[in-house]
Design a protein around this motif. Sequence first.
Motif, PDB file in Angstrom:
ATOM      1  N   THR A  65      25.562  45.796 105.182  1.00 26.16           N
ATOM      2  CA  THR A  65      24.998  44.454 104.980  1.00 26.16           C
ATOM      3  C   THR A  65      24.814  43.784 106.342  1.00 26.16           C
ATOM      4  O   THR A  65      25.434  44.206 107.317  1.00 26.16           O
ATOM      5  CB  THR A  65      25.954  43.570 104.166  1.00 26.16           C
ATOM      6  N   ASN A  95      28.397  41.127 100.612  1.00 23.96           N
ATOM      7  CA  ASN A  95      29.478  42.095 100.717  1.00 23.96           C
ATOM      8  C   ASN A  95      30.156  42.340  99.369  1.00 23.96           C
ATOM      9  O   ASN A  95      30.520  43.473  99.047  1.00 23.96           O
ATOM     10  CB  ASN A  95      30.484  41.645 101.780  1.00 23.96           C
ATOM     11  N   MET A 100      32.153  45.629  99.458  1.00 23.83           N
ATOM     12  CA  MET A 100      32.664  45.631 100.824  1.00 23.83           C
ATOM     13  C   MET A 100      33.601  44.444 101.020  1.00 23.83           C
ATOM     14  O   MET A 100      33.534  43.480 100.270  1.00 23.83           O
ATOM     15  CB  MET A 100      31.473  45.564 101.813  1.00 23.83           C
ATOM     16  N   THR A 102      35.191  40.990 102.597  1.00 26.73           N
ATOM     17  CA  THR A 102      34.511  39.770 103.032  1.00 26.73           C
ATOM     18  C   THR A 102      35.225  39.169 104.240  1.00 26.73           C
ATOM     19  O   THR A 102      36.343  39.569 104.584  1.00 26.73           O
ATOM     20  CB  THR A 102      34.461  38.721 101.898  1.00 26.73           C
ATOM     21  N   TYR A 154      32.779  45.805 111.592  1.00 23.95           N
ATOM     22  CA  TYR A 154      31.999  44.570 111.631  1.00 23.95           C
ATOM     23  C   TYR A 154      31.608  44.320 113.079  1.00 23.95           C
ATOM     24  O   TYR A 154      32.446  44.491 113.976  1.00 23.95           O
ATOM     25  CB  TYR A 154      32.855  43.416 111.105  1.00 23.95           C
ATOM     26  N   CYS A 192      20.882  43.609 102.655  1.00 21.25           N
ATOM     27  CA  CYS A 192      21.409  44.931 102.994  1.00 21.25           C
ATOM     28  C   CYS A 192      20.276  45.785 103.566  1.00 21.25           C
ATOM     29  O   CYS A 192      19.111  45.630 103.192  1.00 21.25           O
ATOM     30  CB  CYS A 192      22.046  45.606 101.774  1.00 21.25           C
TER      31      CYS A 192
END
Length: 350
Positions: A65, A95, A100, A102, A154, A192
């Motif tokens: 994302t 997410n 996924m 957050t 990230y 995404c």
Amino acid sequence: MKLETNKTLKRKPDNTKLGFGKYFTDYMISATYTKEKGWINKKISKYKSISLEPSSLVFHYAQETFEGLKAYKNEKNEVFLFRPEMNARRFQLSNQRMCMPTIEINEFVEDIIQLIKLEKDWIPTLPQTSLYIRPFMFASEHVIGVKPAIEYKYFVICSPVGIYHQGFSCSKLLIETNYVRAIRGGTGAVKCGANYAIGLLADKKAKEQGYDGVLWLDGIHQKYIEECGTMNCFVVINDEIITPPAGISVLEGITRDSTITILKDKGYKVSEKQISIDEIITAHYNNSLKEIFGTGTAAVISPVGTINYQNKDYVINNNKVGEIASLVYNTLTGIQQGKLVDKYNYTIKI
Ligand SMILES: *Cc1c(COP(=O)(O)O)cnc(C)c1O
């Protein structure tokens, strides 16, 4: 957040020749998520390449994302972010949809503020330039198997940018009647990478035919307009400004939301409703189709001068930038660059 000083700062590019997304700043944010420990090792360090195992899940099943926002600097050297909490919120929703982890809204915003303060000198000040900020997350667990990963990365990277594509001039879009980008229940409303990959072929074919991109129709009836390429879409018919409802197969754009607010505030009639391509063609024939434009962070407002539907070109507003598109463009960029009073409290000064 920990800072690892970068001792080899780059030479900054010529701000009159930035283009879009070609240059990257000196620093980036990185962090790792593991199922046992949560988010760990978050830091600001030198922008550089990273290494991943070929079996990392993102390469196989596209669990990824991203977000996109901009920082602006005015003549007084004041730096602004435009509605970053909206990006933070949307990143959480994306997410969650992609299974996924957050990031807290405040943390997302505060981390970006810290990074931008450090990279302040990279924010260009010429008209139509800004520092584009790209947060993104992906599955880095190395295993081949279809499941939500237990490890993620990230990053936040920044790029000084100028004009996106052809800038604030009219584009030619092909109404796509074969391929679709999104469908109810899918990921159309999620930011995404996979959404972009599936749109590439239609875009490529449109470009081969001399168009700048496609205007997507809905995935079920292939009848209602959805997005102008990777932007939200607005259509002006008579004195009504129409944009398709967002959140199901249309992305909830922050520029879209701001455009609706500004236009309503200025007394225009704005409707969030489905509009079919047939209605648009009919409006063209009875001269009530005034404008079509796209909205998004990268280009802000992108007016459409020609649409092609079923092998016929339809010219809109004599291929000139329309009144509404100009109004929104001037208002939004004025607020973003700190030149207009920000009555909507959209910007935060950092
Ligand atoms: C990011 C994006 C937009 C525009 O959203 P903004 O928040 O205005 O930048 C529109 N459509 C798609 C598919 C997008 O990914």
